[in-house]
Design an enzyme around this catalytic site. Structure first.
Site, mmCIF file in Angstrom:
data_model
loop_
_atom_site.group_PDB
_atom_site.id
_atom_site.type_symbol
_atom_site.label_atom_id
_atom_site.label_comp_id
_atom_site.label_asym_id
_atom_site.label_seq_id
_atom_site.Cartn_x
_atom_site.Cartn_y
_atom_site.Cartn_z
ATOM 1 N N GLY A 164 0.833 -1.189 0.000
ATOM 2 C CA GLY A 164 0.000 0.000 0.000
ATOM 3 C C GLY A 164 0.867 1.237 0.000
ATOM 4 C CD GLN A 353 -16.067 27.874 29.875
ATOM 5 O OE1 GLN A 353 -15.017 28.507 29.895
ATOM 6 N NE2 GLN A 353 -17.087 28.168 30.685
ATOM 7 N N GLY A 428 -23.957 10.051 28.419
ATOM 8 C CA GLY A 428 -24.625 8.852 27.901
ATOM 9 C C GLY A 428 -25.386 9.123 26.623
ATOM 10 C CD GLU A 451 -5.737 8.459 -1.645
ATOM 11 O OE1 GLU A 451 -4.573 8.562 -2.042
ATOM 12 O OE2 GLU A 451 -6.674 8.117 -2.387
#
Length: 700
Positions: A164, A353, A428, A451
């Site tokens: 590959g 945050q 959850g 790729e």
């Protein structure tokens, strides 16, 4: 000149529905419609709205996205949806040339809806079609026309079962036969089977096949690409000598049919060699305008860079959607508070945050990076189509190759980590499939691999950077790269003596501070990597072994640091350009700084190790600056999400809907789920086993 609001925004912008998110939207320090117009531009905004509107009105795009469908049905539905996009005529060669971002935008719109559809469309048009166009010549325009008319359906066949990333070791062969003026495409054994090829499993009729080109004199001229018909377009049956099949179910994107193929002495016309890099005469002589073999290979594999850049945009779309869902959820989900009677949105908590807002900043920064790289690629391809094989064009190709090889790892890993953080930040409810975070995670996951495996790709970028030392940077030689991404190295190694002299949050909030720190960091990592490779070579290790032993903590980190610097630099330039409207300068500057400082903070050990930082105050101030920026952006978060969010129909997440009716939407979605209120079909099994359990209890 910056875009202005003159009534056009009323067409482009739709005010979100009123609801629980109104409180945060009212606190925004900027106009979301103004930012959206500035960020996207009027042309792309109109185009995306047209696409989304068409999908929402089309019954073919209603209902299931495929997760609950049988595999074969999902594949069929994905093909039909892909075909419908061509019927809409969203694109033409003329309008694509006017705005090279239009076609990627179309694919990203489709991907936001379902990546099985988006990827299928992109592989046919942008990968197969554009490869034939960019690597071929006038004799191949017939295929481009058939691609646009969907008379044929294409795929890109490079990877093999046993190879590959190492493209030079690809084993499929193409021997030229001058007696018939044909190439003979052949797979020597099953390990040379083309593998993991998207669209090949069920639908592709033609493939761009990469094979080692042999001329009659027995000489191998390296990897070249050929157009090979693999199925009959009328029957979808395999062509003679071609064994082609489907690989089956994957972890995600199962509407896309990944497949394999073997070729047994398949003959194709000489003209089906894509001949921009090199050609073969009817008599069998190899000819090429590109004399350097490595440059010729770069042209042949140039489509890989475009694929990698395109993947960065795919990852950005996934990250944007995850951030949209998680931040809208966080702004409406209330838990705990200063008193038992008062619950506050979880977005008010500093930890929420800190978890989410850096990824919001990354969604903007990496979106700009992806778009800028696409424009760089457009410039490269324009040069190739003009037949430009000059030194600058070759250097531009090297630079874009290095950037694409590092951008894909940076952006796909950031998306992977960000989606997971968003999933956990929704508690959850984030684990419930209907809210889509699991699908986003699974569909994004292959971006880290195809790729080019991310870790392998980073070797190419680090080798590119190290090559500048070999070309004389240490001696003070001047150089410039076409895109100027490495020009700062002219100050190497003098830059290594620099140190951060600040001690306060204010020092880090200077926009130039993270840029200076990143330039030092890349120079430091370049020096360390160079010294490590040199040390390995002095120990008697060959070049391959020396670089292999220098990857971890050295060359890999160098490539990522360089790409982060590139992203930070380009986002800084975008957010501080004269085109930014005054009303947007503050919020964009905060986003830019947050992304830069958050990314830089992950290299804190190296910053201290190399002596750029000293004393605990500098590091603590960096952390405090990140938290300060998160606090400043908290009230803007929902409106920043509104700017990049797709329509609810596309986002398709009950907890992420624009109205903010979190519990109402989630409750309705659960009740509408298949079999939600039905008795289990296997209920008799429950009652039939009671006597057995009762008997066992009696014996005990």
């Amino acid at each position: 000149m910056a875009p202005t609001l003159d009534g056009r925004d009323d067409v482009l912008w739709s005010d979100p529905p009123r609801g629980p998110l109104d409180a945060y939207r009212a606190c925004a320090s900027f106009s979301p419609r103004e930012l959206q117009l500035f960020w996207e531009g009027e042309d792309l905004l109109r185009f995306k709205k047209t696409v989304f509107s068409a999908l929402e009105k089309d019954p073919l795009f209603a209902g299931s996205r495929g997760a609950d469908l049988p595999l074969e049905k999902y594949r069929e539905l994905s093909f039909l949806r892909c075909k419908r996009i061509f019927e809409y005529g969203f694109f033409s060669l003329d309008n694509l040339s006017q705005n090279p971002l239009r076609l990627p935008a179309l694919v990203y719109c489709l991907g936001a809806y379902d990546w099985s559809v988006g990827t299928k469309f992109a592989l046919h048009l942008m990968v197969f079609g554009s490869t034939v166009h960019s690597l071929g010549s006038e004799r191949h325009l017939k295929y481009v026309e058939k691609v646009l008319n969907m008379e044929i359906f294409g795929c890109f066949a490079l990877t093999e079962l046993s190879h590959g990333s190492n493209t030079q070791a690809i084993r499929t062969t193409a021997h030229y036969d001058p007696t018939t003026e044909e190439f003979i495409i052949h797979s020597p054994d099953f390990e040379a089977a083309k593998f993991w090829v998207g669209n090949m499993g069920k639908t592709a009729t033609h493939a761009v096949v990469f094979a080692q080109l042999y001329t009659p004199d027995g000489q191998c001229h390296g990897l070249h690409s050929f157009v090979v018909q693999i199925r009959d377009p009328e029957t979808l049956l395999p062509m003679p000598g071609v064994m082609v099949g489907d690989m089956g179910r994957k972890l995600g994107q199962n509407g896309l049919d990944n497949g394999f193929a073997m070729f047994h002495k398949v003959r194709i016309p000489r003209q089906d060699l894509l001949n921009r890099a090199g050609d073969v005469t009817p008599q069998g002589a190899y000819v090429s305008a590109v004399k350097d073999a490595r440059q010729r290979a770069g042209v042949a594999l140039g489509s890989l860079s475009s694929g990698r850049v395109f993947i960065t945009g795919m990852c950005v779309v996934n990250l944007q959607q995850a951030v949209c869902i998680a931040l809208r959820f966080s702004a409406t989900r209330r838990q705990f508070g200063p008193t038992e009677e008062e619950e506050v949105p979880v977005l008010e908590y500093q930890v929420q945050q800190w978890r989410l807002l850096p990824y919001l900043a990354a969604a903007y920064a990496l979106d700009h990076l992806s778009k800028s790289l696409l424009l760089d690629l457009a410039g490269l391809y324009q040069g190739r189509l003009r037949g430009d094989h000059g030194a600058r064009q070759a250097e531009l190709s090297r630079e874009i190759h290095a950037l694409a090889a590092a951008a894909k790892p940076l952006v796909s890993w950031t998306a992977q980590q960000g989606i997971q953080e968003c999933r956990e930040a929704c508690g959850g409810h984030g684990y419930l499939a209907v809210n889509r975070l699991g699908d986003l995670r699974n569909d994004n996951d292959p971006n880290c691999t195809y790729e080019g495996d991310n870790n392998v790709l980073l070797n190419q970028t680090s080798s590119y950077l190290l090559s500048f030392l070999e070309r004389g940077v240490q001696g003070g030689a001047h150089f410039q790269s076409p895109l100027r991404t490495v020009d700062f190295l002219e100050a190497y190694p003098g830059m290594l003596g620099q140190k951060f002299k600040g001690t306060s949050v204010t020092d880090w909030l200077d926009p130039t501070a993270p840029l200076a720190a990143y330039r030092w960091l890349v120079c430091y990592l370049l020096q360390r990597s160079h010294q490590k490779v040199a040390q390995e070579k002095r120990s008697g290790r060959r070049d391959f072994e020396a670089k292999n032993n220098s990857q971890v903590y050295h060359m890999r980190t160098l490539a990522l640091g360089f790409m982060e610097l590139t992203a930070v630099q380009r986002f800084h330039e975008r957010t501080h350009s004269p085109e930014v409207p005054p009303s947007l300068q503050a919020v964009l500057s905060r986003l830019s700084l947050l992304y830069a400082l958050w990314s830089l903070s992950r290299h804190m050990t190296l910053l201290y190790q190399g002596g750029y930082l000293s004393g605990k105050q500098a590091g603590e101030a960096l952390e405090d600056a990140i938290l300060d920026l998160c606090a400043q952006l908290k009230d803007d978060a929902v409106s920043l999400v509104d700017v990049i969010a797709p329509p609810d129909f596309v986002l398709n997440s009950p907890i992420g809907r624009a109205d903010g009716e979190l519990y109402k939407n989630l409750w309705g979605a659960v009740l509408q789920g298949t079999g939600a209120l039905e008795r289990a079909a296997w209920w008799q099994e429950f009652s039939m086993h009671r006597p057995v359990l009762g008997s066992l209890k009696a014996k005990l």
